[in-house]
Design a protein around this motif. Structure first.
Motif, PDB file in Angstrom:
ATOM      1  N   PRO A  10      51.746  34.807  38.902  1.00 39.66           N
ATOM      2  CA  PRO A  10      51.692  34.594  40.358  1.00 39.66           C
ATOM      3  C   PRO A  10      50.268  34.401  40.863  1.00 39.66           C
ATOM      4  CG  PRO A  10      52.127  36.911  39.844  1.00 39.66           C
ATOM      5  CD  PRO A  10      52.176  36.168  38.545  1.00 39.66           C
ATOM      6  N   SER A  47      37.546  39.305  31.015  1.00 38.64           N
ATOM      7  CA  SER A  47      38.768  40.083  31.246  1.00 38.64           C
ATOM      8  C   SER A  47      39.979  39.368  30.656  1.00 38.64           C
ATOM      9  CB  SER A  47      38.965  40.362  32.735  1.00 38.64           C
ATOM     10  OG  SER A  47      39.382  39.212  33.410  1.00 38.64           O
ATOM     11  N   VAL A  50      44.103  35.007  33.697  1.00 35.60           N
ATOM     12  CA  VAL A  50      44.258  33.788  34.477  1.00 35.60           C
ATOM     13  C   VAL A  50      44.605  34.184  35.913  1.00 35.60           C
ATOM     14  CG1 VAL A  50      44.956  32.333  32.542  1.00 35.60           C
ATOM     15  CG2 VAL A  50      46.713  33.613  33.781  1.00 35.60           C
ATOM     16  N   PRO A  51      44.180  33.365  36.887  1.00 33.77           N
ATOM     17  CA  PRO A  51      43.504  32.079  36.756  1.00 33.77           C
ATOM     18  C   PRO A  51      42.003  32.247  36.512  1.00 33.77           C
ATOM     19  CG  PRO A  51      43.725  32.614  39.073  1.00 33.77           C
ATOM     20  CD  PRO A  51      44.401  33.726  38.314  1.00 33.77           C
ATOM     21  N   GLU A  63      39.715  35.701  39.691  1.00 35.67           N
ATOM     22  CA  GLU A  63      40.366  36.439  40.784  1.00 35.67           C
ATOM     23  C   GLU A  63      40.927  35.436  41.801  1.00 35.67           C
ATOM     24  OE1 GLU A  63      40.887  39.760  40.816  1.00 35.67           O
ATOM     25  OE2 GLU A  63      39.906  39.875  38.874  1.00 35.67           O
ATOM     26  N   SER A  64      42.244  35.419  41.875  1.00 36.42           N
ATOM     27  CA  SER A  64      42.924  34.412  42.691  1.00 36.42           C
ATOM     28  C   SER A  64      42.396  34.346  44.127  1.00 36.42           C
ATOM     29  CB  SER A  64      44.432  34.687  42.694  1.00 36.42           C
ATOM     30  OG  SER A  64      44.709  36.023  43.071  1.00 36.42           O
ATOM     31  N   VAL A 103      53.784  42.721  38.465  1.00 32.32           N
ATOM     32  CA  VAL A 103      53.093  42.412  37.200  1.00 32.32           C
ATOM     33  C   VAL A 103      52.892  43.698  36.402  1.00 32.32           C
ATOM     34  CG1 VAL A 103      50.900  41.607  36.217  1.00 32.32           C
ATOM     35  CG2 VAL A 103      51.993  40.310  38.062  1.00 32.32           C
TER      36      VAL A 103
HETATM   37  N1  LIG Z   1      43.381  40.294  40.177  1.00 32.51           N
HETATM   38  C1  LIG Z   1      43.571  39.153  39.320  1.00 32.51           C
HETATM   39  C2  LIG Z   1      44.752  39.417  38.411  1.00 32.51           C
HETATM   40  C3  LIG Z   1      44.893  38.340  37.329  1.00 32.51           C
HETATM   41  C4  LIG Z   1      45.882  38.766  36.266  1.00 32.51           C
HETATM   42  O1  LIG Z   1      46.134  39.964  36.039  1.00 32.51           O
HETATM   43  N2  LIG Z   1      46.465  37.762  35.570  1.00 32.51           N
HETATM   44  C5  LIG Z   1      47.391  38.084  34.518  1.00 32.51           C
HETATM   45  C6  LIG Z   1      48.502  37.049  34.429  1.00 32.51           C
HETATM   46  S1  LIG Z   1      49.752  37.353  35.636  1.00 32.51           S
HETATM   47  C7  LIG Z   1      46.668  38.091  33.199  1.00 32.51           C
HETATM   48  O2  LIG Z   1      45.947  37.165  32.904  1.00 32.51           O
HETATM   49  N3  LIG Z   1      46.850  39.174  32.417  1.00 32.51           N
HETATM   50  C8  LIG Z   1      46.252  39.342  31.141  1.00 32.51           C
HETATM   51  C9  LIG Z   1      45.634  40.705  30.985  1.00 32.51           C
HETATM   52  O3  LIG Z   1      45.726  41.529  31.925  1.00 32.51           O
HETATM   53  O4  LIG Z   1      45.062  40.968  29.927  1.00 32.51           O
HETATM   54  C10 LIG Z   1      43.741  37.884  40.182  1.00 32.51           C
HETATM   55  O5  LIG Z   1      44.049  38.029  41.377  1.00 32.51           O
HETATM   56  O6  LIG Z   1      43.537  36.757  39.685  1.00 32.51           O
END
Ligand SMILES: N[C@@H](CCC(=O)N[C@@H](CS)C(=O)NCC(=O)O)C(=O)O
Length: 197
Positions: A10, A47, A50-51, A63-64, A103
């Motif tokens: 998302p 980290s 994505v994105p 960070e979206s 998530v």
């Molecule tokens: N706060 C971040 C959260 C991004 C995030 O957690 N993305 C997930 C995909 S839904 C991810 O890449 N997770 C992999 C991980 O946490 O190692 C944003 O807003 O972009």
């Protein structure tokens, strides 16, 4: 520009919608597996999430909502904050809480235990989803025509994601106003092209 994505995230969807609405349709996308430690993702973003947006001048933006903020700075019009920025940001905060809880629940099931939902933390995340959606329903973002702003974007992304990950969940509250909003936005190119699959 080049955006590292996956098709279910998302957060990625928020960045994709923001890029499209700001007129950056020429941004290329690359599918990566954030949980598979894709090397070019890790190189750009330690980290491994994505994105991740590569701007072409050596910057990797992550960070979206920071990506959305940066896009708003680069191209103020059409605005993604709208005329009631305070209200829109407050509602977007509710939607982001729902997204984070959804998530986190998925990660808890996958990484910790399949019974994560019944754990105290799982119950808190469930409560966040239910109450967050109910509060959004009570103060649903308004949309008529044109460029959707941050509360509309995040509320629809949150609802679509919860539906996608928890289909027909018994705990899902009735959300007629949010569902009507999602139906309004569904055919819009930026939303249609980024639906979770
Ligand atoms: N706060 C971040 C959260 C991004 C995030 O957690 N993305 C997930 C995909 S839904 C991810 O890449 N997770 C992999 C991980 O946490 O190692 C944003 O807003 O972009």
């Amino acid at each position: 520009m080049h955006l590292l994505i996956n098709t279910t995230s998302p957060y990625t969807r928020i960045a994709r919608i923001a890029l499209a609405e700001k007129g950056y349709a020429d941004t290329t996308t690359e599918l990566v597996d954030p949980w598979g430690d894709t090397p070019n993702l890790l190189q750009a973003n330690p980290s491994g999430r994505v994105p991740t947006l590569l701007t072409g001048d050596g910057h990797a933006l992550t960070e979206s909502l920071l990506i959305l903020l940066w896009l708003e700075h680069q191209r103020p019009q059409p605005s993604l904050l709208g005329v009631d920025a305070t209200g829109a940001v407050a509602r977007a905060g509710l939607a982001m809480g729902v997204i984070d809880a959804a998530v986190h629940t998925l990660i808890g099931r996958k990484i910790t235990t399949p019974s994560f939902d019944a754990s105290p933390v799982g119950q808190r995340r469930r409560r966040t989803m239910v109450e967050g959606l109910q509060r959004l329903e009570a103060d649903a973002p308004a949309y008529a025509v044109g460029t959707p702003v941050i509360d509309v974007i995040t509320a629809v992304v949150a609802l679509d994601y919860v539906d996608f990950r928890f289909p027909k969940a018994a705990w899902m509250p009735a959300l007629p106003r949010l569902r009507a909003l999602a139906a309004q936005l569904a055919p819009r190119a930026s939303f249609e092209a980024s639906r979770p699959v």
